[in-house]
Design a protein around this motif. Structure first.
Motif, short mmCIF file in Angstrom:
data_model
loop_
_atom_site.label_atom_id
_atom_site.label_comp_id
_atom_site.label_asym_id
_atom_site.label_seq_id
_atom_site.Cartn_x
_atom_site.Cartn_y
_atom_site.Cartn_z
N ILE A 1 82.87 61.38 50.19
CA ILE A 1 81.65 60.76 50.67
C ILE A 1 82.02 59.53 51.48
N THR A 2 81.45 59.44 52.69
CA THR A 2 81.75 58.33 53.59
C THR A 2 80.46 57.62 53.97
N ASN A 3 80.50 56.29 53.93
CA ASN A 3 79.39 55.47 54.42
C ASN A 3 79.51 55.47 55.94
N LEU A 4 78.62 56.21 56.63
CA LEU A 4 78.66 56.26 58.09
C LEU A 4 77.85 55.13 58.72
N SER A 5 76.70 54.80 58.16
CA SER A 5 75.83 53.74 58.69
C SER A 5 75.78 53.77 60.21
N ARG B 1 78.13 58.04 39.15
CA ARG B 1 77.18 57.69 40.21
C ARG B 1 77.90 56.95 41.32
N LEU B 2 77.33 57.07 42.51
CA LEU B 2 77.90 56.40 43.67
C LEU B 2 76.75 55.91 44.53
N GLY B 3 76.79 54.64 44.92
CA GLY B 3 75.77 54.06 45.79
C GLY B 3 76.33 53.84 47.19
N VAL B 4 75.53 54.18 48.19
CA VAL B 4 75.92 53.97 49.59
C VAL B 4 74.86 53.08 50.22
N MET C 1 78.11 51.51 38.55
CA MET C 1 78.03 52.43 39.67
C MET C 1 78.99 51.94 40.75
N GLN C 2 79.82 52.86 41.22
CA GLN C 2 80.70 52.56 42.35
C GLN C 2 79.84 52.43 43.60
N ALA C 3 80.21 51.50 44.49
CA ALA C 3 79.40 51.27 45.69
C ALA C 3 80.24 51.36 46.96
N LEU C 4 79.68 52.02 47.96
CA LEU C 4 80.25 52.04 49.30
C LEU C 4 79.33 51.15 50.15
N ALA C 5 79.67 49.86 50.23
CA ALA C 5 78.77 48.89 50.85
C ALA C 5 79.05 48.65 52.32
N THR C 6 80.19 49.12 52.81
CA THR C 6 80.53 48.86 54.21
C THR C 6 80.72 50.16 54.98
N LYS C 7 80.44 50.08 56.25
CA LYS C 7 80.60 51.24 57.13
C LYS C 7 82.06 51.69 57.10
N GLY C 8 82.27 52.98 56.92
CA GLY C 8 83.62 53.55 56.87
C GLY C 8 84.21 53.67 55.48
#
Length: 184
Positions: A160-164, A131-134, A1-8
Motif C-alpha cells: 500500500i502506497t500513499n499516492l496523494s 489496521r493502516l491509515g493513509v 494503527m500504523q500510518a502512512l502520513a506522507t506522499k510516497g
C-alpha cells in the motif's frame, strides 16, 4: 494503527478481505471511489473497472468490491465516513482508492482537499487489529485525489502506497479520464 502520513510512504499488509474507510470532518461532499485493474487482463493491455456512488459494486460478484453509502451530502460537516469492502483481492492486480468532490468534478472546479482532514483506513475482515491509515497529503489543486494504491502483485502481501496525487476532471465522461490521472 500504523500510518502512512506522507506522499510516497509504503507498507506491506497481508490482506484478502478488507474494508477501506474514507473519513473526514470538514464541510465537504467528498466521495470514496475505487479504480481497479483486473488480475486476469494482459499486463500490456490492462482492463480497468470502477466502483463509486453511481456503480456501487457487489461483494458477491466479480470483482467482489462494493461501496456502502454516500456521506457528507450537501457539504455536511461532522463525522463523515464511506466504506468500500473488498471480499476477494485475488482477482485484482491493483486497486486505487480515490477521494473526489463529485459536484466539483461535474463543474470542473477545484475541491478543498488542502483544508481538510481526509484519511483512508484499511481494516482487515474479520478485524484482527491489523489496521493502516493513509492521510491525504495533497498540496496541489484538483477535484480528484488518488489517496492510495494497493499493489497486489506479490502473493504474500499487498503493498500500500500513499499516492496523494491530485488531478482535475471536467465531468466524468470515461473511465480513461481517471486512469490518466492515476498514471500521470
Amino acid at each position: 494503527m500504523q500510518a502512512l502520513a506522507t506522499k510516497g510512504a509504503t507498507a506491506a499488509m497481508a490482506l484478502q478481505a478488507f474494508m477501506a474507510k474514507l473519513k473526514w470532518t470538514a464541510g465537504a461532499d467528498f466521495d470514496l471511489a475505487a479504480v481497479f485493474e483486473r488480475a486476469d487482463s494482459p499486463v500490456n493491455a490492462p482492463t480497468y473497472g470502477i466502483v463509486y456512488f453511481h456503480e456501487k459494486g457487489d461483494i458477491n460478484k466479480s470483482p467482489f468490491v462494493a461501496l456502502d453509502k454516500d456521506a457528507g451530502v450537501g457539504d455536511k460537516a461532522g463525522a463523515n465516513e464511506e466504506t468500500l469492502r473488498v471480499q476477494k483481492l485475488d482477482g485484482l492486480r491493483r486497486l486505487w482508492l480515490l477521494c473526489w468532490d463529485y459536484g466539483k468534478v461535474q463543474k470542473g472546479e477545484p475541491a478543498r482537499f488542502a483544508q481538510t482532514d481526509v484519511q483512508l483506513d484499511f481494516v482487515t475482515v474479520p478485524d484482527d487489529g491489523n489496521r493502516l491509515g493513509v492521510k491525504l497529503a495533497a498540496t496541489t489543486v484538483g477535484n480528484v485525489a488518488v489517496v492510495a494504491e494497493l499493489d497486489n502483485t506479490n502473493p504474500i502481501s499487498a503493498k500500500i502506497t500513499n499516492l496523494s496525487k491530485t488531478g482535475t476532471l471536467n465531468g466524468l465522461k470515461d473511465l480513461s479520464d481517471l486512469v490518466a490521472i492515476i498514471k500521470g
